[in-house]
Design a protein around this motif. Structure first.
Motif, PDB file in Angstrom:
ATOM      1  N   MET A   1       3.898 -27.748   4.227  1.00  0.00           N
ATOM      2  CA  MET A   1       3.286 -26.423   4.201  1.00  0.00           C
ATOM      3  C   MET A   1       3.089 -25.869   2.795  1.00  0.00           C
ATOM      4  SD  MET A   1       2.631 -26.307   7.267  1.00  0.00           S
ATOM      5  CE  MET A   1       1.734 -24.768   7.194  1.00  0.00           C
ATOM      6  N   SER A   2       3.423 -26.665   1.780  1.00  0.00           N
ATOM      7  CA  SER A   2       3.092 -26.259   0.409  1.00  0.00           C
ATOM      8  C   SER A   2       1.677 -26.698   0.052  1.00  0.00           C
ATOM      9  CB  SER A   2       4.092 -26.877  -0.584  1.00  0.00           C
ATOM     10  OG  SER A   2       3.940 -28.294  -0.647  1.00  0.00           O
ATOM     11  N   ARG A   3       1.018 -27.418   0.978  1.00  0.00           N
ATOM     12  CA  ARG A   3      -0.344 -27.896   0.748  1.00  0.00           C
ATOM     13  C   ARG A   3      -1.350 -26.983   1.457  1.00  0.00           C
ATOM     14  NH1 ARG A   3       1.576 -33.785   2.805  1.00  0.00           N
ATOM     15  NH2 ARG A   3       3.320 -33.996   1.336  1.00  0.00           N
ATOM     16  N   ALA A   4      -2.507 -26.848   0.860  1.00  0.00           N
ATOM     17  CA  ALA A   4      -3.536 -25.969   1.420  1.00  0.00           C
ATOM     18  C   ALA A   4      -4.342 -26.641   2.518  1.00  0.00           C
ATOM     19  CB  ALA A   4      -4.472 -25.490   0.315  1.00  0.00           C
TER      20      ALA A   4
ATOM     21  N   ALA B   1       5.400 -26.138  15.645  1.00  0.00           N
ATOM     22  CA  ALA B   1       6.358 -25.102  15.243  1.00  0.00           C
ATOM     23  C   ALA B   1       7.331 -25.634  14.203  1.00  0.00           C
ATOM     24  CB  ALA B   1       7.109 -24.585  16.465  1.00  0.00           C
ATOM     25  N   TYR B   2       7.742 -26.882  14.367  1.00  0.00           N
ATOM     26  CA  TYR B   2       8.656 -27.497  13.383  1.00  0.00           C
ATOM     27  C   TYR B   2       7.952 -27.737  12.065  1.00  0.00           C
ATOM     28  CZ  TYR B   2      11.207 -31.262  11.034  1.00  0.00           C
ATOM     29  OH  TYR B   2      11.829 -32.038  10.095  1.00  0.00           O
ATOM     30  N   LEU B   3       6.757 -28.327  12.114  1.00  0.00           N
ATOM     31  CA  LEU B   3       6.052 -28.657  10.868  1.00  0.00           C
ATOM     32  C   LEU B   3       5.697 -27.408  10.058  1.00  0.00           C
ATOM     33  CD1 LEU B   3       3.629 -31.517  12.015  1.00  0.00           C
ATOM     34  CD2 LEU B   3       5.858 -31.710  10.902  1.00  0.00           C
ATOM     35  N   LEU B   4       5.457 -26.294  10.744  1.00  0.00           N
ATOM     36  CA  LEU B   4       5.134 -25.054  10.053  1.00  0.00           C
ATOM     37  C   LEU B   4       6.291 -24.525   9.225  1.00  0.00           C
ATOM     38  CD1 LEU B   4       3.096 -23.179  12.823  1.00  0.00           C
ATOM     39  CD2 LEU B   4       2.229 -23.935  10.602  1.00  0.00           C
TER      40      LEU B   4
ATOM     41  N   LEU C   1      12.879 -23.860   4.760  1.00  0.00           N
ATOM     42  CA  LEU C   1      12.306 -23.316   5.982  1.00  0.00           C
ATOM     43  C   LEU C   1      11.685 -21.964   5.683  1.00  0.00           C
ATOM     44  CD1 LEU C   1      15.044 -24.220   8.615  1.00  0.00           C
ATOM     45  CD2 LEU C   1      13.060 -25.528   7.891  1.00  0.00           C
ATOM     46  N   THR C   2      10.547 -21.701   6.282  1.00  0.00           N
ATOM     47  CA  THR C   2       9.816 -20.478   5.975  1.00  0.00           C
ATOM     48  C   THR C   2      10.156 -19.346   6.936  1.00  0.00           C
ATOM     49  OG1 THR C   2       7.975 -21.192   7.344  1.00  0.00           O
ATOM     50  CG2 THR C   2       7.890 -21.769   5.026  1.00  0.00           C
ATOM     51  N   ALA C   3      11.291 -19.457   7.622  1.00  0.00           N
ATOM     52  CA  ALA C   3      11.682 -18.410   8.556  1.00  0.00           C
ATOM     53  C   ALA C   3      12.018 -17.139   7.812  1.00  0.00           C
ATOM     54  CB  ALA C   3      12.889 -18.874   9.371  1.00  0.00           C
ATOM     55  N   GLN C   4      11.640 -16.004   8.374  1.00  0.00           N
ATOM     56  CA  GLN C   4      11.896 -14.717   7.758  1.00  0.00           C
ATOM     57  C   GLN C   4      12.321 -13.725   8.826  1.00  0.00           C
ATOM     58  OE1 GLN C   4       8.216 -13.723   5.923  1.00  0.00           O
ATOM     59  NE2 GLN C   4       8.370 -15.293   4.352  1.00  0.00           N
TER      60      GLN C   4
ATOM     61  N   GLN D   1       1.606 -17.648  12.770  1.00  0.00           N
ATOM     62  CA  GLN D   1       2.878 -17.118  13.213  1.00  0.00           C
ATOM     63  C   GLN D   1       3.296 -17.814  14.489  1.00  0.00           C
ATOM     64  OE1 GLN D   1       2.933 -12.902  13.305  1.00  0.00           O
ATOM     65  NE2 GLN D   1       5.024 -12.739  14.014  1.00  0.00           N
ATOM     66  N   VAL D   2       4.528 -18.279  14.496  1.00  0.00           N
ATOM     67  CA  VAL D   2       5.063 -18.904  15.705  1.00  0.00           C
ATOM     68  C   VAL D   2       6.462 -18.375  15.931  1.00  0.00           C
ATOM     69  CG1 VAL D   2       3.731 -21.014  15.476  1.00  0.00           C
ATOM     70  CG2 VAL D   2       5.957 -20.851  14.375  1.00  0.00           C
TER      71      VAL D   2
END
Length: 376
Positions: free
Chosen positions: A322-325, A370-373, A236-239, A261-262
């Protein structure tokens, strides 16, 4: 005027797609044959054009000339010339082409080679790495194959539906993907970077947007990419926390990727949120609610997200989306706005796409986005 999506596609087209700009041995061989054939045919064109021009000028009709031209009823020398010379030209072209075909098709496979299985779908690409048990889509990652560390990539190509064709001009000639048949090709790019191509066989309405992106990584970059793809659950990319990010009083944290940003809740969504979400009545935009909505829609029938109930195989694996451009086989950048448009109605980005619009509410589409991000 180009649409924003079309403009972005044009911008990504910066990497060369010229067959004469080669970065791999097979492409180099094809390029050399092309230049050789072009040279031979160019010389033939110039010779014949010169002879024709000479004949038109030298033997043109002149004013007052009423005599009949000399009648020639055959010339052994001319007959032999226009028979033997074309045969020699054809033999030279045949032998040159055959040499390249055999050198490319029968190239020995070293023990260090990377194996990748390519499956063509309408209208996207599936890439499988058997050694690593990794499955991804549309963006192929391979290691650089330098002289000091030779590691070519050998591809096995097949199709899940109709005939497709794998073509990255800078890396190799095109190879068809056929249902119930496996074709093979290989590449050994010597320079890291991005190489672009696309399906080169008409395969349906969205053939033109079945794009290809090949990332040639350094050995370290490739191993890092593989290590991330091997994770059975996406990172997860949460920070940060709500307090650190200055989020709303409910304690939302920020999830950011590629400039997007979400808001995602720190605490798990409540049972009430989930119940409302199931009926499309929850206004909560969070990763937890978004995952719940995703898993209770038909999305899971087509897509896989490792570690969840989503195990579909008809569409691309989304585990590390989300590792894909890009999304939609390179038709749009993988950013929040485009991802939301894609989920809401794929035809906005890719008319004729086989992914249907689910006709969800705007809030549900935002929740899924929001989930897919978070799937890194």
């Amino acid at each position: 005027m180009a649409t924003p999506v079309a403009a972005s596609v044009i911008a990504w087209g910066a990497p060369s797609t010229s067959t004469f700009s080669h970065a791999s041995t097979p492409a180099s061989e094809v390029s050399n044959v092309s230049v050789f054939v072009l040279t031979i045919t160019g010389l033939i064109f110039l010779a014949m054009s010169g002879l024709l021009t000479y004949a038109l000028v030298r033997f043109r009709g002149r004013k007052g000339d009423m005599s009949e031209p000399a009648q020639v009823f055959g010339s052994v020398q001319i007959e032999l010339s226009w028979t033997i010379i074309p045969i020699l030209i054809i033999v030279v072209l045949f032998l040159t082409t055959a040499r390249v075909l055999f050198s490319v098709q029968d190239a020995p496979k070293p023990a260090s080679a990377l194996d990748v299985t390519v499956v063509g779908h309408q209208f996207w690409w599936e890439f499988r790495y058997p050694k690593y048990n990794v499955v991804t889509a549309n963006e192929l990652h391979v290691p650089v194959s330098a002289t000091a560390a030779d590691r070519p990539t050998f591809l096995k190509l097949t199709s899940a539906d109709v005939i497709h064709s794998f073509w990255v001009p800078q890396l190799a000639g095109k190879t068809d993907l056929l249902p119930n048949r496996v074709n093979e090709m290989w590449i050994d790019p010597g320079q890291p970077g991005l190489y672009v191509g696309q399906c080169a066989q008409f395969c349906g309405a969205e053939h033109a947007k079945m794009l290809l992106r090949v990332y040639v990584d350094t050995p370290e970059q490739f191993q890092e990419w593989i290590a991330n793809q091997e994770k059975r659950e996406p990172e997860l990319t949460a920070q940060g926390t709500g307090e650190e990010s200055g989020a709303n009083p409910r304690g939302a944290r920020n999830v950011a990727h590629a400039g997007t940003q979400v808001a995602v809740q720190n605490s798990p969504a409540t049972v009430e949120d989930m119940s409302l979400a199931r009926h499309g009545k929850s206004e909560e935009i969070s990763q937890e609610v978004g995952q719940y909505v995703f898993e209770h829609q038909a999305c899971i029938s087509c897509h896989t997200v490792a570690g969840t109930v989503a195990t579909g195989r008809y569409g691309p694996d989304l585990t590390h989306l989300m590792s894909r451009a890009t999304i939609a086989a390179g038709a749009a950048p993988n950013a929040q706005e485009q991802l939301l448009r894609w989920i809401t109605d794929p035809n906005q980005i890719k008319p004729g796409s086989l992914m249907p619009a689910m006709h969800l509410t705007d809030t549900q589409n935002e929740q899924i986005t929001a989930y897919l991000l978070t799937l890194k």
